[in-house]
Scaffold this motif. Sequence first.
Motif, PDB file in Angstrom:
ATOM      1  N   TYR A  53     -27.499  12.773  92.958  1.00 22.86           N
ATOM      2  CA  TYR A  53     -27.833  13.829  93.908  1.00 22.86           C
ATOM      3  C   TYR A  53     -27.827  15.166  93.185  1.00 22.86           C
ATOM      4  N   ILE A  88     -32.140  15.542 102.961  1.00 23.90           N
ATOM      5  CA  ILE A  88     -32.815  15.021 101.771  1.00 23.90           C
ATOM      6  C   ILE A  88     -34.193  15.667 101.675  1.00 23.90           C
ATOM      7  N   VAL A 106     -31.035  17.151  97.518  1.00 23.58           N
ATOM      8  CA  VAL A 106     -30.452  17.370  98.841  1.00 23.58           C
ATOM      9  C   VAL A 106     -30.193  18.848  99.061  1.00 23.58           C
TER      10      VAL A 106
END
Length: 282
Positions: A53, A88, A106
């Motif tokens: 992420y 997202i 994100v």
Amino acid sequence: MPCLIARPAAAEVRAPDTSADAAVDGYTYAELTPESDIGSAPLADEVALAIAYNGLSQAVMMVSPNDLEDFVHGFSLGAGFIESIDDIYDIRLTPHGDAIAAEVQVSNRAFWALKEQRRQLAGNTGCGLCGVEALDQALPNLPVLPSAPLPPAAHLAGLRERVNAAQEIARRSGAVHAALFVDGSGEIRLCREDIGRHNALDKLIGALKRQRLDLRDGFAVVTSRCSLELIHKALRAGLPTLVSLSAPTALTVQWAREHNLNLIHLPHRSAPRVYSPAPKAV
């Protein structure tokens, strides 16, 4: 819940060796009989999926290599990394042989929360339950759902056979679980399959959220054992009803009742059993 700390970065994922006799029709085998007959059979695919992420490596999961964007959305939501799939912004999947790296962009809010969670778990080592913070991950505070009506009994009639017919990968190779969504008219709307039972439900939740389907207008079905982790995922997604083809555990029933999740077991040869809500005394 899978261990989420000390995972290798995407670049460190190594692809497993593949057999030279792998073919479109399957893998060859010899029967353990005096004749040693040779046959072939298709086998379920499996890959390592490394998820990062905003450049921060978070988890490596073994998954079936289908519907991976649905999986990333559902896994991120079910693990509590994001509050909404709108957190997202982008997913980039990069193959590395038989492994795949998923680079997920994100929101700043979600990324800050994820880093804070990692900081709290930084003192833990190994896998499994280790420390108060890890227990909080296994037994989190989850929202109590609004009460929802049970699905009509007619929508459960012949459901096992309809589920079997919807499982394309299972019919071809076996060795996979499925999670399905039955809509308000009793029709199977979505089916997602994976070698992992958690993964299958993550894929289904991801698909439901991405397609903006009304989760209150139907119910989810899982073909696997109904464990507590599946209850967590259903609650975080806002699924009002979960139907399991395998019996639930006692703790699963307890949590479903406490959180207003309708939980139904569909046995092989008897009527559907409603475990949650608890039956009223007569």
